[in-house]
Design an enzyme around this catalytic site. Structure first.
Site, PDB file in Angstrom:
ATOM      1  N   LYS A 196       0.728  -1.199  -0.251  1.00  0.00           N
ATOM      2  CA  LYS A 196       0.026  -0.073   0.035  1.00  0.00           C
ATOM      3  C   LYS A 196       0.872   1.359  -0.021  1.00  0.00           C
ATOM      4  O   LYS A 196       1.816   1.490   1.086  1.00  0.00           O
ATOM      5  CB  LYS A 196      -0.996   0.110   1.280  1.00  0.00           C
ATOM      6  CG  LYS A 196      -1.747   1.283   1.213  1.00  0.00           C
ATOM      7  CD  LYS A 196      -2.962   0.911   2.718  1.00  0.00           C
ATOM      8  CE  LYS A 196      -3.686   2.206   2.637  1.00  0.00           C
ATOM      9  NZ  LYS A 196      -4.716   2.068   3.488  1.00  0.00           N
ATOM     10  N   LYS A 249      -2.230  -1.541  -3.923  1.00  0.00           N
ATOM     11  CA  LYS A 249      -2.953  -0.249  -3.969  1.00  0.00           C
ATOM     12  C   LYS A 249      -2.102   1.006  -4.168  1.00  0.00           C
ATOM     13  O   LYS A 249      -1.097   1.078  -3.314  1.00  0.00           O
ATOM     14  CB  LYS A 249      -3.772  -0.314  -2.810  1.00  0.00           C
ATOM     15  CG  LYS A 249      -4.557   0.827  -2.326  1.00  0.00           C
ATOM     16  CD  LYS A 249      -5.517   0.652  -0.904  1.00  0.00           C
ATOM     17  CE  LYS A 249      -5.928   2.156  -0.650  1.00  0.00           C
ATOM     18  NZ  LYS A 249      -6.065   2.179   0.725  1.00  0.00           N
TER      19      LYS A 249
HETATM   20  C1  PBG Z   1      -7.498   3.228   4.931  1.00  0.00           C
HETATM   21  C2  PBG Z   1      -7.975   3.070   3.595  1.00  0.00           C
HETATM   22  C3  PBG Z   1      -7.690   4.075   2.404  1.00  0.00           C
HETATM   23  C4  PBG Z   1      -8.386   3.674   1.326  1.00  0.00           C
HETATM   24  C5  PBG Z   1      -8.689   2.346   1.629  1.00  0.00           C
HETATM   25  N1  PBG Z   1      -8.766   1.896   2.959  1.00  0.00           N
HETATM   26  C6  PBG Z   1      -7.337   5.426   2.936  1.00  0.00           C
HETATM   27  C7  PBG Z   1      -5.666   5.629   3.246  1.00  0.00           C
HETATM   28  O1  PBG Z   1      -5.025   4.689   3.320  1.00  0.00           O
HETATM   29  O2  PBG Z   1      -5.622   6.817   3.387  1.00  0.00           O
HETATM   30  C8  PBG Z   1      -8.168   4.475   0.140  1.00  0.00           C
HETATM   31  C9  PBG Z   1      -9.191   3.794  -1.123  1.00  0.00           C
HETATM   32  C10 PBG Z   1      -9.542   5.153  -2.042  1.00  0.00           C
HETATM   33  O3  PBG Z   1      -8.897   5.744  -2.210  1.00  0.00           O
HETATM   34  O4  PBG Z   1     -10.267   4.470  -2.781  1.00  0.00           O
HETATM   35  N2  PBG Z   1      -8.762   2.524   5.820  1.00  0.00           N
END
Ligand code: PBG
Length: 325
Positions: A196, A249
């Site tokens: 991530k 991601k």
């Molecule tokens: C954290 C989480 C995020 C997203 C999914 N889970 C936000 C982050 O890490 O700041 C982002 C997903 C998206 O942008 O569609 N709970």
């Protein structure tokens, strides 16, 4: 003598033939649709930066769930927007929390629809960080693990099928795995947000989930977009700790990472086509600058071609209408 046509060109002659020899096909069966569950009653809040996506309160979910299921989408990914936020994110692991109630409502409406829950603290803490903040103002990794395990367990008790820890705390997959095993839930899979990145592409999501950090950012526990070897090390740790599926991601700027993760680990690999990736397409399409359906199909195909088995996407409902089953 005419120059001979190359054989691949001969196979591009018409649409039916092109489809027959296509190397990559995206099916609705691989799509996961994110849902934002808002506290309260009668809520259907459209999210300005994500046209077509709304927050729903639990009582408003049934019609949406039937539509998703009717389109053949096999799974949803839940995020909660609780009424109260506090320093230790207690809404995340309360048995009558928004996500816990939504899980039950979804399972009552469509028992076969797979419910995946995002396991993280950022939507539930008043400071918007993914865990407990220590005396020095930074996230306390180890103290947060216990809260994440409580959150995951409470989702599973409410009936979810898969838990997806997204916080990026070190050791969370193993910690959650052993808590689930000890509690009689060894059959519940973990989909870990393994690679991530600290990304600007999450911008619209933070409006949707009301989870922007009130100070600082997430760069200490999310990855630097410059690094792929680091991503593979992070994924390796999650795999060792017991992740059943791994996720990369965002998706589009990280197609090389999807490919590398898939090749190296061979586990079911999900890619998250995140909010910013969605917003850009919707914004340009609204201006008439691009052909939306064509772009969405190209976007999803590229993620699949890179190696993703599953695609989490806000386009799932749109795509289900034009994709093959
Ligand atoms: C954290 C989480 C995020 C997203 C999914 N889970 C936000 C982050 O890490 O700041 C982002 C997903 C998206 O942008 O569609 N709970």
């Amino acid at each position: 003598m005419a120059f001979p046509i190359h054989r691949s060109r001969r196979l591009r002659g018409n649409e039916t033939l092109r489809a027959m020899v296509a190397e990559t096909r995206v099916s609705v069966k691989e799509l996961i649709y994110p849902l934002f569950i808002h506290h309260g009653l009668g809520v259907r809040n459209p999210i300005a930066s994500m046209p077509g996506i709304s927050q729903f309160s639990v009582d408003q979910l049934a019609a949406e769930i039937k539509e998703i299921d009717g389109l053949g989408i096999p799974a949803v990914l839940l995020f909660g927007i609780p009424e109260c936020k506090d320093a230790c994110g207690s809404g995340a692991y309360s048995d009558d929390g928004v996500v816990q109630q939504a899980i039950k409502a979804i399972k009552d409406t469509c028992p076969k629809l797979q419910v995946i829950t995002d396991v993280c603290m950022c939507e539930y803490t008043d400071h918007g960080h993914c865990g407990i903040i220590d005396r020095n103002g930074v996230v306390d990794n180890d103290a947060t693990l216990e809260l994440l395990a409580m959150e995951a367990l409470s989702h599973v008790r409410a009936g979810c099928d898969i838990v997806a820890p997204s916080d990026m705390m070190d050791g969370r997959v193993g910690y959650i795995r052993s808590r689930l095993d000890d509690s009689g839930y060894s059959h519940i899979p973990i989909m870990s947000y393994a690679a991530k990145y600290a990304s600007g592409f999450y911008g619209p999501f933070r409006e949707a989930a009301d989870s922007a950090p009130q100070f600082g950012d997430r760069r200490t526990h999310q990855m630097d977009p410059a690094n792929i070897r680091e991503a593979l090390r992070e994924v390796a740790l999650d795999v060792e700790e017991g992740a059943d599926m791994v996720m990369v991601k965002p998706a589009l700027s990280y197609l090389d990472v999807i490919r590398a993760v898939k090749e190296k680990f061979g586990l079911p690999t999900a890619a998250y086509n995140v909010s910013g990736e969605y917003a850009m397409v919707k914004a340009a399409a609204a201006q008439g600058w691009i052909d939306e359906e064509r772009i969405v199909s190209e976007v999803l195909t590229s993620i699949k071609r890179a190696g993703a088995d599953l695609i989490i996407t806000y386009f799932a409902k749109d795509a289900a209408r034009f994709l093959g089953r």
